[in-house]
Design a protein around this motif. Structure first.
Motif, PDB file in Angstrom:
ATOM      1  N   SER A   1      -1.817 -67.051   1.083  1.00  0.00           N
ATOM      2  CA  SER A   1      -1.466 -66.765   2.703  1.00  0.00           C
ATOM      3  C   SER A   1      -2.061 -65.624   3.119  1.00  0.00           C
TER       4      SER A   1
ATOM      5  N   SER B   1      -8.573 -74.986   8.618  1.00  0.00           N
ATOM      6  CA  SER B   1      -7.491 -74.554   7.561  1.00  0.00           C
ATOM      7  C   SER B   1      -8.149 -74.988   6.062  1.00  0.00           C
ATOM      8  N   VAL B   2      -9.063 -76.165   6.101  1.00  0.00           N
ATOM      9  CA  VAL B   2      -9.474 -76.416   4.947  1.00  0.00           C
ATOM     10  C   VAL B   2     -10.869 -75.297   4.365  1.00  0.00           C
TER      11      VAL B   2
ATOM     12  N   ILE C   1      -8.997 -71.976   3.283  1.00  0.00           N
ATOM     13  CA  ILE C   1      -8.253 -71.958   1.816  1.00  0.00           C
ATOM     14  C   ILE C   1      -9.511 -71.971   0.983  1.00  0.00           C
TER      15      ILE C   1
ATOM     16  N   LEU D   1       4.115 -72.495   1.945  1.00  0.00           N
ATOM     17  CA  LEU D   1       3.139 -72.860   0.957  1.00  0.00           C
ATOM     18  C   LEU D   1       3.811 -72.341  -0.547  1.00  0.00           C
TER      19      LEU D   1
ATOM     20  N   THR E   1      -2.737 -84.783  -3.471  1.00  0.00           N
ATOM     21  CA  THR E   1      -2.994 -84.274  -2.080  1.00  0.00           C
ATOM     22  C   THR E   1      -3.243 -85.476  -1.213  1.00  0.00           C
TER      23      THR E   1
ATOM     24  N   LYS F   1      -0.223 -85.992   1.921  1.00  0.00           N
ATOM     25  CA  LYS F   1      -0.534 -85.908   3.150  1.00  0.00           C
ATOM     26  C   LYS F   1       0.163 -86.622   4.386  1.00  0.00           C
TER      27      LYS F   1
ATOM     28  N   GLY G   1       2.106 -81.703   6.157  1.00  0.00           N
ATOM     29  CA  GLY G   1       0.972 -81.071   5.887  1.00  0.00           C
ATOM     30  C   GLY G   1       0.973 -79.912   5.148  1.00  0.00           C
ATOM     31  N   SER G   2       1.843 -79.303   5.244  1.00  0.00           N
ATOM     32  CA  SER G   2       2.361 -78.164   4.549  1.00  0.00           C
ATOM     33  C   SER G   2       2.224 -78.339   3.076  1.00  0.00           C
TER      34      SER G   2
ATOM     35  N   ARG H   1      -1.274 -79.387   1.888  1.00  0.00           N
ATOM     36  CA  ARG H   1      -2.040 -77.886   1.691  1.00  0.00           C
ATOM     37  C   ARG H   1      -1.683 -77.539   0.560  1.00  0.00           C
TER      38      ARG H   1
ATOM     39  N   CYS I   1     -10.019 -81.151  -0.881  1.00  0.00           N
ATOM     40  CA  CYS I   1     -10.242 -80.883   0.503  1.00  0.00           C
ATOM     41  C   CYS I   1     -10.695 -81.816   1.335  1.00  0.00           C
TER      42      CYS I   1
ATOM     43  N   GLN J   1      -7.442 -83.658   2.500  1.00  0.00           N
ATOM     44  CA  GLN J   1      -6.629 -82.772   3.509  1.00  0.00           C
ATOM     45  C   GLN J   1      -7.276 -82.710   4.785  1.00  0.00           C
TER      46      GLN J   1
END
Length: 410
Positions: free
Chosen positions: A49, A157-158, A161, A283, A325, A329, A333-334, A337, A358, A361
């Motif tokens: 994070s 976001s993908v 991370i 997360l 994942t 999904k 979403g969190s 993730r 990924c 996601q």
């Protein structure tokens, strides 16, 4: 509510599995490993994070420039001819049409903060012309399926991370995600068109989706003929060129609108910083639960069982490691993730499983969350066929993601 039960189940199953291994197999280490995983996972969640802060701040700042520079309005005008045909029940010049265009345009550009308010406003305006206030109308269903299919041009976001998890090129999944998300959206929308008896042979609809299909087919053909190593190299280059071009386009749009580009960036960057801080609890919550589930051996049991079944069927099974994942999904979403981060932490950010997670996601969306929030905002009780058609788009996204991952990274 569904995520609540799943989260509790992770802990309970981990405890039962660890206890069973102790009682029946004399395994004294699993309990220690499971408890120790909570500390490691919590630390990992916090570090991820914090690492997100810089990159997310950068992209949210750039997105704000694009938003204030009129990029959303430009996208809206570009896709209006198609949308007027996909939503024939919306009266001409009704404000719902404008809100839908703003929402979809913002989603495509990854502007979540702008997309959600426009989406809720669109649902409110669609409810005003809905003849049955308790039942989802045809335009509502089309709108929700488009949202649930996860159509996004810039998976910020993908990539963020991936950068935090040490990927050599965080943008190397950009082209595969773009292919998967376009195909899932296209199939979902066309399926709803058939259900609602919308003429899919209309020259605008046929031209748009036919053109996109030909472009995607050409891209897939070109990359599949290169071989994985060359495809990965060219994909990374193309992704970098596209993303750099988008940055320049956003900045120039701000200059054209005569806004203070720097101040707009700072305004958006502040939102990026607060967003990075807000996701810390979510997360950590999912990473700790998944970490215990994995350390207890429960995850290995499920994944190995699925791998054995796939291998017995005569197919390659290395994609199975990324499936948590994909399964998470549609629910959260969190949660997805966290699953994606966990997969990259275990297998590596540049592993096949890490990259595929990924793509999962980035190519699907939180179907049940979207349906619950958007329909709940206008008190719709009967969603009709929204969920099965949205899940169809998700399924197509998952299958396509696996396919393109083999083309680009196998």
């Amino acid at each position: 509510m569904v995520l609540n039960y799943i989260w509790i189940a992770f802990f309970l199953v981990a405890f039962v599995v660890a206890l069973s291994r102790l009682i029946f197999f004399g395994d004294f280490e699993t309990f220690n490993a499971t408890v120790n995983s909570t500390f490691a996972s919590a630390r990992s969640g916090f570090e991820i994070s914090i690492g997100l802060t810089g990159v997310l701040t950068l992209w949210m700042g750039l997105m704000k420039i694009g938003e204030q520079g009129g990029v959303i309005q430009l996208f809206s005008r570009a896709i209006n001819p198609l949308f007027s045909r996909l939503f024939p029940d919306i009266p001409k010049n009704h404000p719902a049409g404008g809100s839908i265009l703003l929402n979809i345009s913002a989603n495509i550009l990854g502007l979540d903060n702008a997309a959600t308010p426009a989406g809720l406003q669109a649902m409110k305006e669609l409810q005003e012309i809905n003849p049955d206030k308790s039942k989802a109308s045809n335009p509502m269903i089309m709108f929700l399926v488009m949202n649930a299919s996860g159509l996004t041009l810039i998976p910020v976001s993908v990539m963020t991370i991936r950068a935090q998890m040490g990927a050599a090129n965080p943008a190397d999944v950009f082209v595969p995600i773009m292919i998967a998300t376009f195909i899932s959206t296209m199939i979902g929308v066309l399926a709803v068109c058939v259900k609602q008896k919308i003429n899919i042979f209309d020259k605008v609809i046929l031209g748009t989706f036919g053109g996109v299909a030909l472009l995607i087919g050409a891209v897939i053909w070109a990359f599949s003929s290169m071989g994985p190593e060359k495809a990965q190299q060219i994909s990374s280059l193309v992704a970098s060129i596209i993303l750099f071009s988008i940055i320049i386009f956003f900045i120039l749009s701000g200059v054209r609108k005569k806004i203070n580009v720097y101040d707009s960036f700072i305004e958006g960057a502040k939102d990026g910083f607060s967003t990075a801080v807000r996701i810390i609890p979510y997360l950590i919550a999912i990473l700790v639960a998944v970490g215990m589930f994995r350390a207890s051996g429960a995850m290995d049991f499920l994944v190995d069982g699925l791998k054995s079944f796939v291998a017995f069927s005569g197919f390659d099974a290395k994609w199975v490691d990324a499936m948590p994942t994909a399964l998470m999904k549609p629910l959260s979403g969190s949660g997805a993730r966290g699953m994606m981060a966990d997969t990259m932490a275990v297998f590596g950010a540049d592993s096949f499983a890490g990259r595929l997670a990924c793509i999962f996601q980035g190519s699907t969306d939180t179907t049940f969350f979207v349906v619950a929030v958007y329909y709940g905002s206008v008190n719709i009780k009967n969603s009709r066929y929204t969920v099965p058609y949205a899940l169809l788009a998700d399924l197509v996204g998952v299958i396509t993601a696996i396919w393109v991952a083999y083309i680009f990274f196998s």
